[in-house]
Design an enzyme around this catalytic site. Structure first.
Site, PDB file in Angstrom:
ATOM      1  NE  ARG A 218     -25.375  35.727  -8.425  1.00  0.00           N
ATOM      2  CZ  ARG A 218     -25.608  34.666  -9.222  1.00  0.00           C
ATOM      3  NH1 ARG A 218     -26.160  33.572  -8.746  1.00  0.00           N
ATOM      4  NH2 ARG A 218     -25.276  34.711 -10.481  1.00  0.00           N
TER       5      ARG A 218
ATOM      6  CE1 TYR B 242     -36.783  48.897  10.346  1.00  0.00           C
ATOM      7  CE2 TYR B 242     -36.502  47.047   8.842  1.00  0.00           C
ATOM      8  CZ  TYR B 242     -36.354  48.397   9.134  1.00  0.00           C
ATOM      9  OH  TYR B 242     -35.776  49.233   8.212  1.00  0.00           O
TER      10      TYR B 242
ATOM     11  CG  ASP C   9     -35.403  40.132  13.589  1.00  0.00           C
ATOM     12  OD1 ASP C   9     -34.335  40.280  14.205  1.00  0.00           O
ATOM     13  OD2 ASP C   9     -35.766  40.867  12.654  1.00  0.00           O
TER      14      ASP C   9
ATOM     15  CE  LYS D 155     -30.730  48.092  12.703  1.00  0.00           C
ATOM     16  NZ  LYS D 155     -30.510  48.020  11.283  1.00  0.00           N
TER      17      LYS D 155
HETATM   18  O1  P1T Z   1     -31.443  47.355   7.961  1.00  0.00           O
HETATM   19  P1  P1T Z   1     -31.272  45.881   7.772  1.00  0.00           P
HETATM   20  O2  P1T Z   1     -29.886  45.380   8.040  1.00  0.00           O
HETATM   21  O3  P1T Z   1     -31.806  45.395   6.470  1.00  0.00           O
HETATM   22  O4  P1T Z   1     -32.145  45.178   8.935  1.00  0.00           O
HETATM   23  C1  P1T Z   1     -33.533  45.121   8.917  1.00  0.00           C
HETATM   24  C2  P1T Z   1     -34.033  44.854  10.315  1.00  0.00           C
HETATM   25  C3  P1T Z   1     -34.434  43.572  10.643  1.00  0.00           C
HETATM   26  N1  P1T Z   1     -34.868  43.264  11.872  1.00  0.00           N
HETATM   27  C4  P1T Z   1     -34.927  44.191  12.839  1.00  0.00           C
HETATM   28  C5  P1T Z   1     -35.432  43.828  14.202  1.00  0.00           C
HETATM   29  C6  P1T Z   1     -34.522  45.513  12.578  1.00  0.00           C
HETATM   30  O5  P1T Z   1     -34.591  46.403  13.556  1.00  0.00           O
HETATM   31  C7  P1T Z   1     -34.069  45.850  11.272  1.00  0.00           C
HETATM   32  C8  P1T Z   1     -33.663  47.229  10.919  1.00  0.00           C
HETATM   33  N2  P1T Z   1     -34.071  48.194  11.815  1.00  0.00           N
HETATM   34  C9  P1T Z   1     -33.793  49.536  11.723  1.00  0.00           C
HETATM   35  C10 P1T Z   1     -33.102  50.076  10.713  1.00  0.00           C
HETATM   36  C11 P1T Z   1     -34.327  50.361  12.816  1.00  0.00           C
HETATM   37  O6  P1T Z   1     -33.901  51.515  12.995  1.00  0.00           O
HETATM   38  O7  P1T Z   1     -35.188  49.849  13.542  1.00  0.00           O
END
Ligand code: P1T
Length: 344
Positions: free
Chosen positions: A9, A61, A134, A159
């Protein structure tokens, strides 16, 4: 990054390998690989104490907003305010005596607003307020916010960096050792770090990041130009077009326009649904930044949890479709868009 691996962890060799990769991508001294983009956000937000204030850009987001509004604010008594950061004088006015964190996305999800990272960092200089950027949409290929004055960069590695829509992961990159120690304490205590196997998947994806981004961007530019002049399109937002109000700022801080497009169709929900239902290569799905092209409807999908009045202000309306352009053949993707529009 830990050098002794006593419990997975807290750290594991594959995660440490990914963390070195992530640090180098963002030209950072340190990086953390987290179990999701949201886990990365939560790790940072756990630096806050009761009564602190988070100054957040107004378009982020939906999941980030949901966490801020529905968990952090009511449960931890953290003040949240959301503002457009374009006007630096106004931005400075929105700083409170208890502001501890400034949260920025650029380009933003989903309306692709662009903000000047350097100017915002300068405005925060000497205040002790941490600037978190971000950088998921811009990608480290195009923008390195730490070089522009940010304190922490956050990524949803799910992403572009992972790139194949087959892993959920997040990243944090930073330069300060003191901050690194505080964040590492949170990560190991809360268990927000990434598993060894998922770390390996992200490492594999990261090797093709630059070529994927450049190919997707090439198609996105062609698609944006095509869509911008289409008779069924009301408005097209893409940071690579001069029509984007943040075009110059984006160009000054980013090596490329990215591969996200905000498309506003003439009409409303009916037209958006007809378009989405008739796409054949673009898949109707949340997420972005993978090899495959995706289309989604922010008002009812990724940003459904944003309060209706806030959606209205930002223009997240029923006629709005978000496109994530992938790396399929450019001509095929353009033909797919043209065909779907012909059915609207
Ligand atoms: O899904 P996750 O890996 O937890 O990421 C969250 C997140 C954080 N920051 C940005 C700019 C994001 O776009 C996202 C996740 N976004 C999507 C799932 C979406 O479809 O916009």
């Amino acid at each position: 990054m830990p050098v002794v691996f006593d419990y997975a962890r807290c750290g594991n060799p594959t995660r440490a390998c990914l963390e070195r990769t992530l640090a180098s991508m963002e030209q950072a001294n340190y990086a953390f690989a987290c179990s999701s983009g949201m886990a990365a956000h939560v790790t940072v937000m756990n630096l806050l104490s009761r009564g602190d204030h988070v100054l957040c850009v107004d378009d982020v987001y939906g999941g980030t907003q949901r966490y801020l509004r529905k968990i952090l604010q009511p449960n931890a008594d953290i003040e949240i305010s959301m503002h457009d950061f374009s006007d630096i004088k106004e931005f400075k006015k929105s700083i409170r005596p208890n502001t501890k964190l400034c949260w920025l996305e650029t380009p933003t999800n989903p309306t692709l607003k662009v903000f000047d990272i350097k100017k915002i960092a300068e405005a925060l200089k000497g205040t002790g307020i941490l600037l978190v950027v971000d950088n998921t949409f811009a990608t480290p290929v195009n923008t390195n916010p730490l070089l522009l004055g940010a304190d922490i960069v956050s990524h949803s590695l799910t992403k572009y960096v992972g790139g194949h829509s087959d892993v959920i992961a997040g990243g944090l990159m930073l330069n300060s050792k003191e901050l690194y120690d505080r964040l590492y304490f949170v990560l190991k205590t809360m268990g927000t770090g990434l598993s060894a196997f998922d770390s390996w998947i992200v490492i594999r994806g990261s090797k093709t990041l630059a070529v994927r981004v450049k190919q997707a961007e090439k198609t996105a530019m062609a698609a944006a130009k095509f869509l911008a002049s289409h008779k069924k399109v009301q408005k097209l937002v893409y940071p690579g077009l001069k029509s984007h109000p943040g075009y110059e700022i984006h160009k000054s801080q980013s090596k490329g326009p990215g591969a996200m497009i905000s498309l506003f169709l003439k009409g409303g929900l009916k037209e958006a649904c007809a378009f989405l239902e008739n796409l054949k290569i673009f898949t109707l799905a949340e997420s972005l930044g993978g090899v495959e092209s995706l289309a989604e409807h922010p008002a009812t999908m990724t940003h459904a949890s944003v309060p209706a009045e806030q959606r209205k202000i930002l223009g997240i309306d029923d006629n709005f479709v978000r496109l994530s352009v992938g790396i399929e053949d450019t001509e095929d993707l353009l033909a797919d868009l043209a065909n779907a529009l012909s059915k609207v």
